[in-house]
Design a protein around this motif. Structure first.
Motif, PDB file in Angstrom:
ATOM      1  N   GLN A  25      -3.858  -0.550   4.807  1.00  0.00           N
ATOM      2  CA  GLN A  25      -3.937   0.686   5.414  1.00  0.00           C
ATOM      3  C   GLN A  25      -4.302   1.897   4.473  1.00  0.00           C
ATOM      4  O   GLN A  25      -3.687   1.973   3.368  1.00  0.00           O
ATOM      5  CB  GLN A  25      -2.781   1.129   6.151  1.00  0.00           C
ATOM      6  N   GLY A  26      -5.183   2.555   4.824  1.00  0.00           N
ATOM      7  CA  GLY A  26      -5.443   3.690   4.108  1.00  0.00           C
ATOM      8  C   GLY A  26      -5.941   5.119   4.682  1.00  0.00           C
ATOM      9  O   GLY A  26      -6.661   4.803   5.817  1.00  0.00           O
ATOM     10  N   TYR A  27      -5.990   5.949   4.200  1.00  0.00           N
ATOM     11  CA  TYR A  27      -6.483   7.600   4.806  1.00  0.00           C
ATOM     12  C   TYR A  27      -7.216   8.193   3.930  1.00  0.00           C
ATOM     13  O   TYR A  27      -6.958   8.131   2.697  1.00  0.00           O
ATOM     14  CB  TYR A  27      -5.386   8.334   5.141  1.00  0.00           C
ATOM     15  N   ALA A  28      -8.455   8.561   4.251  1.00  0.00           N
ATOM     16  CA  ALA A  28      -8.948   9.522   3.410  1.00  0.00           C
ATOM     17  C   ALA A  28      -9.101  10.953   3.923  1.00  0.00           C
ATOM     18  O   ALA A  28      -9.493  11.068   5.222  1.00  0.00           O
ATOM     19  CB  ALA A  28     -10.673   9.053   3.361  1.00  0.00           C
ATOM     20  N   LEU A  29      -8.211  11.827   3.423  1.00  0.00           N
ATOM     21  CA  LEU A  29      -8.152  13.131   3.936  1.00  0.00           C
ATOM     22  C   LEU A  29      -9.400  14.116   3.376  1.00  0.00           C
ATOM     23  O   LEU A  29      -9.315  14.030   2.023  1.00  0.00           O
ATOM     24  CB  LEU A  29      -6.922  13.697   3.596  1.00  0.00           C
ATOM     25  N   VAL A  30     -10.128  14.751   4.070  1.00  0.00           N
ATOM     26  CA  VAL A  30     -11.152  15.792   3.333  1.00  0.00           C
ATOM     27  C   VAL A  30     -10.727  17.200   3.992  1.00  0.00           C
ATOM     28  O   VAL A  30     -10.511  17.127   5.420  1.00  0.00           O
ATOM     29  CB  VAL A  30     -12.459  15.108   3.789  1.00  0.00           C
ATOM     30  N   ALA A  31     -10.554  17.830   3.109  1.00  0.00           N
ATOM     31  CA  ALA A  31     -10.117  19.391   3.601  1.00  0.00           C
ATOM     32  C   ALA A  31     -10.959  20.332   2.795  1.00  0.00           C
ATOM     33  O   ALA A  31     -11.583  20.194   1.679  1.00  0.00           O
ATOM     34  CB  ALA A  31      -8.594  19.625   3.480  1.00  0.00           C
TER      35      ALA A  31
END
Lengths: 427, 437, 495
Positions: free
Chosen positions: A50-56
């Motif tokens: 599982q993985g998340y890519a947070l772009v902010a």
């Protein structure tokens, strides 16, 4: 004149506007010069991972070099951070979380908290003044409402400790503020550190031993010497086993003390005499006057819950306590809430107010994230956004210390524990 | 103890039953190293000629006629006797009601009191005693501390009307009510006058008295028999005022001064507000609290006050010789000095009624002087200014011709803590210590 | 273009502004040199020049001037002419807001809670702290008062504002009793109006009896006072809303913790609410429906049309060191309402014009408008930002608070230089027309390094440093040794 205009524009623009302009003026530069290795490996996720890519719009890494990326990206792989840096192409398998106006920070850490049992009660057993046998973990109620709210404010790690009613209250536990967790899920170390109260509460006013500072100090020295004796002799004493860990520097000790009358004495006992990994907590009233001494000994300070002083120094000024420690050169200053004295979820506000009262805003952000992690020996795992560290990530919709910014998403160990859109606004 | 050294010769109010008769003659001279005259600066090699308890002449290096006994102490310093203008020594009266302007401290006097005798040895030769209370308390009396009977003590009565003003509706109302009472009397007096005038006219037109038709029922009720009688002999006698009203009439006419006690800057403004348009003479009693904020109301322009400040009004202020701190801080302020510099007139009193505070009165003033208060102002504040507050400045408070010979003899400068008070002379007689020609 | 905006937003001001903008002389009436000063009162002129004016009614004027005459706002605009003896405060680079109105506070005017005309302490340290927090007017007890320093006259804006009623499910008979009072009073009023008509013809007709009439209710129904309830439970709020609709009055509800669950009903009933964003009350677990406190309370009520005044948790000044919930944290509390979704402008209104309305004094205070009291605060940044300081507070056209002149905050980021001066007859800062934001941003970028020494080490190549430096804050004064406060040298300027 020019300066005046410069100021005016500083005021006029809010954080986000400036963040935006910074981004535009420096666009492209960081990405171009950085090697991906320095920032973590970017690989596609394996099957079942599982993985998340947070772009902010902005990422505060809070690492040693104070990296700020605007815009920025954080890749979370499993329970760890895989990449922090300028946005780049999201590798396959990652769920993309986009926050065009969001600000990403590491989860906050509070080293002085009493909400593990869900309220203020159940923190001190008042029969004996010295209780090296006790552990706060006995009263732990994981994911209680106070912990959930703490999570929703961006706090991911708490040091839940006994109260200051007795000289040696026992051992606190380090845990994460997961919102639906069992004890084993959330606790990092069930004996996370020791809690000592040196003055301003443990005084035994009924007239028992420990009415005075001298009596209190003797009791603490006595138990320390007992533990050192057991250590020398290799003797196992269940009552002293945890205290011996403190002497072996396996766990730190947090000392409740305040005021110029007891602050240096605590530093002397726990650093000079017993050479422990000690952190002085509170340091309110006029304790900041003694800061150069503690700086000289290299004792870290964990200030709060009082953030200002008026009555002790009596020079008519409202003194920002954190600002005083900052000026004195305290390394790794951290802030606390002593919750529920100050509600746990207002840890960030301790930073905002300290900044208002003169301290540097960015340093105050460090004081609620990486600094407490460092002084508690957790710097390798927590407190900043760096590849390999625990994926405790907080996204807000604005400046992290501003009360107006709400928390959008909190990831703990790579899992979304709180999401504003999903769960509604808890705080 | 002290009174054993009382030396008497003059026909005065002082106790005459002293076992030791006169050691000082009616006429004698004093020659000392220095004299603080208050009105005429410091005299070196001062010579004072005293006759009948009064100062006849004073000057530097005056020749003294042969035959006149001379007290010759070239190492001593002389100053006028101290005047404690604001005291309740020896008085025990209860506070009584809140509004009692007619009260007189002279009614509570207690002659031959040990407390009064005690302070003589600290150099106090005149006292102003005020009635107790928390509102409009009553009228003060000026006394000499020694005497057998109450009449012996009194120098002047109704010196000032003591008023305590607090920032509260009831306190401000009490003051306004006083003037209202005076107004009521004025109205009453006007009616009485009109009535008398009418009666006179009737008498002229109709010698025989007829029923007075023009009057209302109420007025008839008001008519006292006395008034009718007094109307008889063709001389108008105004109706007698209620004693409470009388005090306020006296305030308005200037016969009586008000001494208003306010303890904060706000209370000063509330006092002026309560006073409104009334034109009376007033002085201030300002108890200096540790964190006094009275410096705010010294000058109108300093903070843009809505009314004149204490300094602007050149008001006379009764203060303790004490240093204060700015609220919330340890920053020391010398309010007596600030008051004096702003134009206010100072009256300094002992810090409390206790004997030690009377004993250290001069030393305490010395501290304030060391911290910046003008020395001459300080000396005047304990003598002549205090006498002016009591209305007895014509007869005491300074070393001048024709004033009472109330003298203090010091071994050195009076404001130096090391100086010793060697002797006290009250109206020509030594009442403490020993001085011989 | 710019003038259009002003004219649009400041209808009143425009009457004065229009001729002035064409460079004409000021109106003769406004000229103090004209010998009509028969009045004893001094003519005072005061101008805050060059600040970015947030009028509180939604408009924003960059680099504008607010001119006050005898304590009232005379004009607002650009390139104003004013008399030679006008006291000027150069607010260039600062923001100008209306003075804040605390819906309730305690201790700012002394120790009393009533009879302020006779008890006010205009020298109180707490008043300074109130002004330092931006508060220039406040509700206390049943009065609305101004934080007038150094004077006791004119502090009370309004007395006897509220009639307070109790409405609680814990006291059902009390609720019934209050309903009865309203019914009887409303009946009486109807009969009375009837009688008023009839008595014109029939002079013998008797006045209707006052049986069961409650004077407090009567004053509410007549509009003399405002009905105030302390309530937070959903059921109570609904009951109050119903009562208000039945008898046609607008209640003020203090607390209103569960208001967000019945926001629409409250909005329709015309209720007004005093709320504390961080109020904390758990939901009654026996209730199936939602309840308890919610940080979005203010926001949800606002969106349902309920006027919101933000209150703090502790109404007094707290100097114990636990900061952020006492009256000095009014802007912080408003910030928390924004966190819950309240728009920024509404949050500012909730501590200015709305509480002024709830106190019935909005004709005097609460916004920057021509004719209103000149109560302003001049800040060094966004009002709701935590780093912002009130640099000056103006009450009735007089400087009531100057951060550098009081001991409390002077040592924190001292202001560069004093800017108060009695100006000559001169045009104000009209010539330095502020350009569009971006140009200035660049300029400021050039300027910064000279004045502000970054604390952090030199930026690593290609990486940004000093992240939060973007927070609006004053640039440190260049004179590092010059400041002395209260006789004690200030340790250091902010770095």
């Amino acid at each position: 004149m020019v300066r005046a205009r410069a100021i005016s524009i500083l005021f006029a623009a809010n954080l986000l506007a400036l963040a935006g302009s910074c981004a535009s003026t420096r666009s492209g530069a960081p990405g171009g010069r950085l090697s991906t290795d320095a920032l973590g490996k970017i690989e596609n996720l394996a099957q079942g991972e599982q993985g998340y890519a947070l772009v902010a719009s902005k990422v505060f890494a809070l690492d040693e070099d104070d990296h700020v990326y605007s815009p920025g990206m954080v890749l979370v792989r499993g329970s760890k951070i895989a990449y922090v840096g300028p946005p780049r192409e999201v590798p396959a398998g990652y769920a993309k979380l986009e926050y065009p106006e969001g600000v990403v920070c590491p989860g906050m850490v509070d080293l002085h908290s009493h909400v593990q049992s869900g309220g203020f009660g159940d923190v001190n057993d008042m029969v004996m003044p010295v209780n090296p046998e006790f552990r706060a973990s006995s009263a732990m109620r994981p994911s209680n409402p106070a912990i959930k709210r703490a999570c929703a404010s961006g706090i991911t790690t708490l040091y839940g400790i006994p109260g200051s009613g007795t000289s040696l209250g026992g051992f606190g536990l380090l845990y994460k503020t997961k919102t639906h967790a069992s004890f084993d899920d959330c606790v990092i170390r069930s004996v996370g550190g020791m809690k000592v109260a040196q003055a301003y509460n443990p005084e035994r006013r009924a007239g028992d031993l420990g009415l005075t500072r001298a009596g209190l100090a003797w009791m603490l020295e006595n138990i320390n010497h007992q533990a050192l004796g057991a250590e020398r002799e290799g003797r196992f004493d269940p009552a002293l086993a945890n205290l011996q860990k403190v002497h072996r520097k396996e766990i730190p000790v947090l000392i409740h003390c305040a005021g110029s009358d007891s602050f240096p004495a605590a530093a002397r006992m726990w650093k000079t005499e017993f050479d422990t990994n000690c952190v002085l907590s509170h340091g309110c009233f006029d304790a900041h006057l003694t800061a150069p001494y503690e700086v000289g000994l290299g004792v870290p300070i964990n200030a709060g819950p009082r953030t200002i002083d008026y009555y002790s120094t009596r020079d008519g000024a409202l003194t920002g306590i954190a600002h005083e420690y900052e000026k004195a050169g305290v390394k790794h200053l951290s802030l606390n809430t002593d919750s529920p004295v100050v509600p746990e979820e207002e840890l960030f506000l301790q930073g905002s107010i300290s900044a208002h009262m003169g301290a540097d805003s960015y340093q105050m952000l460090r004081a609620v994230t990486i600094n407490p992690a460092l002084v508690f020996g957790l710097g390798k795992r927590l407190g900043s956004l760096e590849p390999g560290k625990d994926a405790d990530v907080v996204v807000r919709n604005g400046e992290p210390l501003d009360p107006r910014s709400h928390v959008e998403t909190v990831l703990i160990d790579g899992a979304i524990e709180y999401d504003w859109k999903r769960d509604g606004q808890w705080f | 103890m002290i009174l054993q050294t009382l030396l008497l010769s003059l026909a005065s109010a002082l106790p005459s039953a002293d076992p030791q008769p006169a050691a000082l003659p009616n006429l004698f001279a004093i020659r000392v190293g220095r004299a603080e005259t208050i009105t005429n600066g410091t005299l070196q090699h001062a010579v004072i000629l005293v006759e009948g308890g009064k100062i006849v002449t004073i000057g530097e290096d005056l020749p003294v006629e042969r035959g006149i006994p001379v007290i010759d102490r070239p190492d001593w310093v002389v100053m006028p006797g101290l005047v404690n203008a604001y005291s309740r020594l020896s008085l025990e009266g209860d506070a009584g009601e809140e509004f009692s302007p007619e009260n007189k401290a002279s009614d509570e006097l207690f002659a031959d009191s040990e407390e009064l005798k005690d302070v003589v040895k600290y150099g106090v030769t005149t006292l102003g005693l005020y009635p107790a209370g928390n509102g409009v308390c009553g009228q003060a009396v000026a006394i000499r501390p020694l005497g057998k009977t109450n009449a012996d003590l009194v120098l002047a009565d109704s010196c000032y009307l003591k008023i305590v003003l607090r920032a509260s509706s009831s306190s401000k109302r009490a003051l306004r009510d006083g003037f209202k009472k005076a107004d009521d009397y004025v109205e009453k007096e006007k009616k009485a006058r009109e009535k008398w005038d009418k009666e006179q006219e009737k008498k002229k037109s109709k010698p025989t008295t007829k029923k007075e038709e023009s009057k209302s029922e109420d007025e008839k009720k008001d008519d006292s028999k006395d008034e009718k009688k007094s109307a008889g002999p063709d001389v108008y006698v105004p109706p007698e005022a209620d004693p409470k009203a009388q005090a306020f009439l006296d305030l308005r006419s200037g016969k009586l001064r008000a001494l208003v006690s306010v303890q904060s800057a706000a209370e000063y403004l509330h006092f002026l507000d309560a006073l409104g348009e009334e034109k009376i003479s007033w002085d201030l009693r300002l108890p200096l609290q540790r964190e006094s904020d009275l410096y705010y109301v010294l000058e109108k322009k300093a903070y843009g006050l809505e009314a004149d400040g204490i300094g602007d009004k050149k008001a006379r202020c009764v203060l303790e010789p004490t240093l204060t701190v700015e609220p919330g801080t340890m920053h020391v302020r010398n309010l007596p000095m600030e008051f004096a510099r702003a134009g206010a007139k100072l009256v300094l009193i002992p810090r409390s009624e206790s004997n030690p505070d009377h004993e250290h009165w001069l030393a305490n003033v010395g501290e304030v002087v060391a911290a910046g208060l003008d020395r001459a102002t300080a000396l005047r504040a304990m003598t002549l200014e205090a006498a002016e507050l009591l209305g007895v400045d014509k007869r005491l408070g300074s070393l001048e011709k024709e004033k009472d010979a109330n003298l203090l003899f010091f071994s050195g400068d009076p404001l130096e803590p090391t100086s010793k008070l060697e002797a006290v002379m009250l109206e020509g007689r030594i009442v403490f210590g020993e001085v011989k020609p | 273009m710019r003038m259009n905006r002003i004219l649009g937003t400041l209808a009143l001001a425009s009457l004065f502004l229009a001729p002035l903008a064409r460079g004409q002389e000021p109106e003769p009436a406004a000229d103090p040199k004209k010998p009509d000063d028969k009045h004893k009162t001094e003519e005072t002129w005061f101008a805050v020049t060059g600040g970015d004016v947030y009028t509180g009614d939604g408009s924003f004027l960059r680099g504008a001037t607010v001119l006050a005459h005898n304590g009232k706002i005379e004009r607002i605009g650009f390139e104003l002419d004013f008399p030679a003896d006008t006291k000027k405060l150069d607010a260039t680079g600062y923001r100008v807001y209306p003075g804040l109105v605390a819906i309730s506070s305690s201790g700012l005017l002394g120790n009393s809670s009533s009879e302020f005309e006779d008890t006010i302490d205009p020298f109180s340290q707490r008043m300074i702290l109130g002004l330092a927090s931006g508060i220039t007017s406040t509700g206390v007890g049943n009065s609305a008062v101004k934080l007038e320093r150094f004077r006791i006259a004119g502090a009370v804006l309004r007395d006897r504002i509220y009639s307070t009623f109790s409405w609680s499910s814990r006291n059902p008979s009390g609720k019934q009793g209050l309903r009865d009072k309203f019914r009887a009073t409303a009946d009486y009023m109807r009969e009375y109006r009837d009688w008023e008509e009839k008595v014109k013809k029939d002079k013998e007709l008797k006045e209707p009896p006052k049986k069961g009439v409650d004077n407090a209710v009567l004053s509410v129904l007549r509009g003399d006072t405002i009905a105030k309830f302390n309530a937070g439970d959903r059921d109570d709020l609904l009951g109050i809303a119903r009562l208000a609709q039945d008898y046609g009055f607008r209640p003020v509800i203090d607390g209103c913790q569960e208001g967000w669950t019945v926001a629409d009903e409250l909005g329709r009933a015309g209720a007004m609410a005093i709320v504390t964003a961080r109020d904390r009350r758990p939901k009654d677990e026996h209730q199936v429906i939602e309840g308890g406190t919610n940080i979005q309370n203010a926001s949800l009520l606002y969106r349902a049309g309920v006027p919101i005044a933000i209150a703090v948790q502790q109404t007094g000044v707290d100097l114990s060191g636990l900061v952020g919930r006492d009256i000095m944290g009014l802007t912080i509390e408003a910030g928390f309402a924004v966190r819950g979704g309240l728009p920024e402008a509404a949050a500012i209104a909730s501590i200015t014009i709305v509480p002024a309305r709830l106190l019935g004094v909005s004709h005097r205070v609460g916004s920057i408008e021509v004719g209103k009291d000149c109560d302003l605060i001049i800040t060094d940044g966004d009002l709701l930002h935590y780093n912002t300081f009130v640099q000056w507070a103006i009450v009735d056209g007089r400087i009531a608070y100057d951060k550098q002149k009081e001991l409390f905050f002077a040592q924190i980021r001292p202001r560069p230089e004093p800017t108060v001066a009695v100006g000559e007859r001169k045009l104000d800062k009209g010539e330095s027309k502020p350009e569009a934001g971006k140009d200035e941003a660049d300029k400021s970028g050039e300027e910064k390094p000279k004045e502000e020494k970054p604390k952090e080490e030199k930026p690593k190549e290609g990486r940004e440093v000093g992240a939060l430096a973007t927070a609006p804050r004053l640039i440190a004064a260049p004179n590092r040794n010059g400041y002395r406060v209260g006789g004690k040298p200030v340790a250091r300027l902010t770095e």
